[in-house]
Design an enzyme around this catalytic site. Sequence first.
Site, PDB file in Angstrom:
ATOM      1  N   GLU A  34       0.875  -1.159   0.000  1.00  0.00           N
ATOM      2  CA  GLU A  34       0.000   0.000   0.000  1.00  0.00           C
ATOM      3  C   GLU A  34       0.923   1.223   0.000  1.00  0.00           C
ATOM      4  O   GLU A  34       1.847   1.292   0.821  1.00  0.00           O
ATOM      5  CB  GLU A  34      -0.878   0.007   1.251  1.00  0.00           C
ATOM      6  CG  GLU A  34      -1.889   1.118   1.158  1.00  0.00           C
ATOM      7  CD  GLU A  34      -2.847   1.186   2.333  1.00  0.00           C
ATOM      8  OE1 GLU A  34      -2.776   0.331   3.225  1.00  0.00           O
ATOM      9  OE2 GLU A  34      -3.641   2.139   2.330  1.00  0.00           O
ATOM     10  N   ARG A 260       5.745 -13.018   9.603  1.00  0.00           N
ATOM     11  CA  ARG A 260       6.400 -11.722   9.392  1.00  0.00           C
ATOM     12  C   ARG A 260       7.841 -11.767   9.874  1.00  0.00           C
ATOM     13  O   ARG A 260       8.157 -12.466  10.824  1.00  0.00           O
ATOM     14  CB  ARG A 260       5.693 -10.628  10.197  1.00  0.00           C
ATOM     15  CG  ARG A 260       4.321 -10.282   9.745  1.00  0.00           C
ATOM     16  CD  ARG A 260       3.712  -9.260  10.698  1.00  0.00           C
ATOM     17  NE  ARG A 260       4.085  -7.905  10.338  1.00  0.00           N
ATOM     18  CZ  ARG A 260       3.408  -7.169   9.461  1.00  0.00           C
ATOM     19  NH1 ARG A 260       2.369  -7.651   8.845  1.00  0.00           N
ATOM     20  NH2 ARG A 260       3.789  -5.936   9.191  1.00  0.00           N
ATOM     21  N   LYS A 270       4.491   1.120  10.050  1.00  0.00           N
ATOM     22  CA  LYS A 270       4.598   2.352   9.249  1.00  0.00           C
ATOM     23  C   LYS A 270       4.128   3.562  10.051  1.00  0.00           C
ATOM     24  O   LYS A 270       4.681   4.651   9.921  1.00  0.00           O
ATOM     25  CB  LYS A 270       3.726   2.237   7.996  1.00  0.00           C
ATOM     26  CG  LYS A 270       4.328   1.359   6.914  1.00  0.00           C
ATOM     27  CD  LYS A 270       3.432   1.433   5.677  1.00  0.00           C
ATOM     28  CE  LYS A 270       3.497   0.150   4.877  1.00  0.00           C
ATOM     29  NZ  LYS A 270       2.429   0.065   3.876  1.00  0.00           N
TER      30      LYS A 270
HETATM   31  P1  ATP Z   1       0.857  -1.668   7.825  1.00  0.00           P
HETATM   32  O1  ATP Z   1       2.099  -1.613   8.681  1.00  0.00           O
HETATM   33  O2  ATP Z   1       0.401  -0.328   7.363  1.00  0.00           O
HETATM   34  O3  ATP Z   1      -0.215  -2.603   8.291  1.00  0.00           O
HETATM   35  P2  ATP Z   1       2.085  -3.457   5.979  1.00  0.00           P
HETATM   36  O4  ATP Z   1       3.424  -3.334   6.618  1.00  0.00           O
HETATM   37  O5  ATP Z   1       1.333  -4.717   6.031  1.00  0.00           O
HETATM   38  O6  ATP Z   1       1.184  -2.295   6.450  1.00  0.00           O
HETATM   39  P3  ATP Z   1       1.727  -3.377   3.113  1.00  0.00           P
HETATM   40  O7  ATP Z   1       2.054  -2.254   2.208  1.00  0.00           O
HETATM   41  O8  ATP Z   1       0.338  -3.853   3.180  1.00  0.00           O
HETATM   42  O9  ATP Z   1       2.250  -2.931   4.516  1.00  0.00           O
HETATM   43  O10 ATP Z   1       2.718  -4.586   2.846  1.00  0.00           O
HETATM   44  C1  ATP Z   1       2.990  -5.094   1.571  1.00  0.00           C
HETATM   45  C2  ATP Z   1       3.378  -6.541   1.711  1.00  0.00           C
HETATM   46  O11 ATP Z   1       4.491  -6.686   2.572  1.00  0.00           O
HETATM   47  C3  ATP Z   1       2.253  -7.362   2.312  1.00  0.00           C
HETATM   48  O12 ATP Z   1       2.112  -8.550   1.549  1.00  0.00           O
HETATM   49  C4  ATP Z   1       2.719  -7.658   3.701  1.00  0.00           C
HETATM   50  O13 ATP Z   1       2.219  -8.892   4.140  1.00  0.00           O
HETATM   51  C5  ATP Z   1       4.227  -7.666   3.545  1.00  0.00           C
HETATM   52  N1  ATP Z   1       4.885  -7.330   4.802  1.00  0.00           N
HETATM   53  C6  ATP Z   1       4.691  -6.237   5.554  1.00  0.00           C
HETATM   54  N2  ATP Z   1       5.415  -6.280   6.684  1.00  0.00           N
HETATM   55  C7  ATP Z   1       6.117  -7.444   6.648  1.00  0.00           C
HETATM   56  C8  ATP Z   1       7.048  -8.077   7.532  1.00  0.00           C
HETATM   57  N3  ATP Z   1       7.413  -7.503   8.679  1.00  0.00           N
HETATM   58  N4  ATP Z   1       7.560  -9.273   7.164  1.00  0.00           N
HETATM   59  C9  ATP Z   1       7.214  -9.831   6.000  1.00  0.00           C
HETATM   60  N5  ATP Z   1       6.342  -9.293   5.129  1.00  0.00           N
HETATM   61  C10 ATP Z   1       5.783  -8.115   5.437  1.00  0.00           C
END
Ligand code: ATP
Length: 554
Positions: A34, A260, A270
């Site tokens: 996003e 994660r 974020k």
């Molecule tokens: P927010 O912190 O705003 O909830 P987010 O970190 O999930 O958002 P996105 O832009 O939705 O941010 O993430 C894009 C992709 O990265 C998604 O598929 C999410 O699952 C993955 N992602 C985000 N954080 C992690 C993490 N710590 N480890 C692995 N993958 C991640």
Amino acid sequence: MESGTASNNFLRSLIAEDLRSGKVPKIVTRFPPEPNGYLHIGHAKSISVNFGLAEEFNGICRLRFDDTNPEKESQEFIESIQADVAWLGYTWEGPVRFASSYFETLYSWAEYLVEQGKAYVDDLSPDEAREYRGTLTEPGRNSPFRDRSAEENLDLLRRMRAGEFADGERVLRAKIDMASPNMNLRDPILYRIRKAHHHQTGDAWPIYPTYDFAHGQEDAIEGVTHSICTLEFEDHRPLYEWFISNLPVESQPRQFEFGRLNTSYTITSKRKLKQLVDEAIVDSWDDPRMPTVAGMRRRGYTPAAIRHFCEMVGTSRSDGVVDVAMLEHAIRDDLNQNAPRAMCVLNPLKLTLRNVPEGHAPIAAAAHPSRDELGERSLPFSANLFIDAEDFREEANKKFKRLVLGKRVRLRNAYVIEAVDVEKNADGEIVGVIADLIEGTLGNDPADGVKPKGVIHWVEAASAVPATIRLYDRLFTDPAPDRGGADFMEFLNPDSLRVAEGALLEPGAATASPESRFQFEREGYFVADRYDHSAEAPVFNQTIGLRDVWASKT
Ligand code: ATP
Ligand code: MG
């Protein structure tokens, strides 16, 4: 640690099996950020999983912006994300995709569900809807608007789309099961009214689809075979599948979740990262102390080391915290092998050699101790040098393997010298050291058999270039700065940035282009700042020290 094998990545074995059994002829993945912030180390993991698997199995990976929440999104984030993915070394197939480019199709599917009696417009207020939703232990109740006719629903949905209603006045919901133990299936919202300007679609839409209604359908439109996401979406999977089986979609993507990646001493929310920027705790999203991809880049981390780290930590079905020292180790390893050497004196002290005549030729030194192909550098040499103030003492015990009055030390890449006198100012502070060069010691031990105690770095006074050196340390002092809702602001490391203003740099390093990485001998790894560095006024950021100084602290 094993890497590059099926054993540390369950998705690898799963995909290999899907290809072998012919379930899919070719894999298609996507990285779906996003655009509401900069990418961080966790995203780097997701990028390496999605792009890495596609690469490994000769498939396709795309970059798709999940831009269904226009208020928090921006062009700046869209651009930074593309730059970060490219910098990490991945190429997405075709153009960048946007969820918003599918808004028409998604909307037509909403009408389709309404016509099928599988979606309805609900007039409950948000508070009422919450109450009707029930709890984890109690089933929800049907909204009084649930049994509207398809005609009435279609009319209301079209009027929502036409902008007739105010924000929050109505929503479109799927008609699934208000008693489901899975809260996500209790008539989830498909569309909400939000009269917000969108960075891609402008003012065309007063309603926006929810993540759940958009994501799987976008995957289906794009022919994604393996929709890989993190574990928090596991409970959404039945809903993902409900949409795919109830809509006339052209393909059948499947969702898979992995744990994660979190690293110690780091925050990756974020919202919290934005707070650090907004409250000026750091200078920007790409401040070298930030765990963002752009921050790591500016810090001098290499794409290869970040990718290697992401591979090394594995991909599993559980969330975990990885010691950030592992990431730092990966960086140090890469730079040790690949960064050319240079000398930089952070805290200069004048060193005068009594027996060096004018016109001494420059000394040739290897750019890297074990990589001859990196060539040589030329070090100007004269009677007037600078060493680090920390490397000289009038008296010291045997543990001090540097320069001591009356004793010998080797100047790195050059001669052995012997300190014969000190110069002091009126306050008694040492302002200079006088020494003799021991003849014949360039590449050889002293002929008299009196060996130097150690090796110190130096620069030649007339040619050295004054530089600004930014010394970074971890941003937080606690391994879990936001554990259990703790206020991460309480754990800020007051010494996360120190600036050495009067540093003196070997001339060859000063003229290096921005983002060139070096090992400053005996000091650590440094990178020429992407924005602020120039040959006239060099600015280097410390990437990482030569050793892990935190290991002994914890
Ligand atoms: P927010 O912190 O705003 O909830 P987010 O970190 O999930 O958002 P996105 O832009 O939705 O941010 O993430 C894009 C992709 O990265 C998604 O598929 C999410 O699952 C993955 N992602 C985000 N954080 C992690 C993490 N710590 N480890 C692995 N993958 C991640
Ligand atoms: Mg998310």
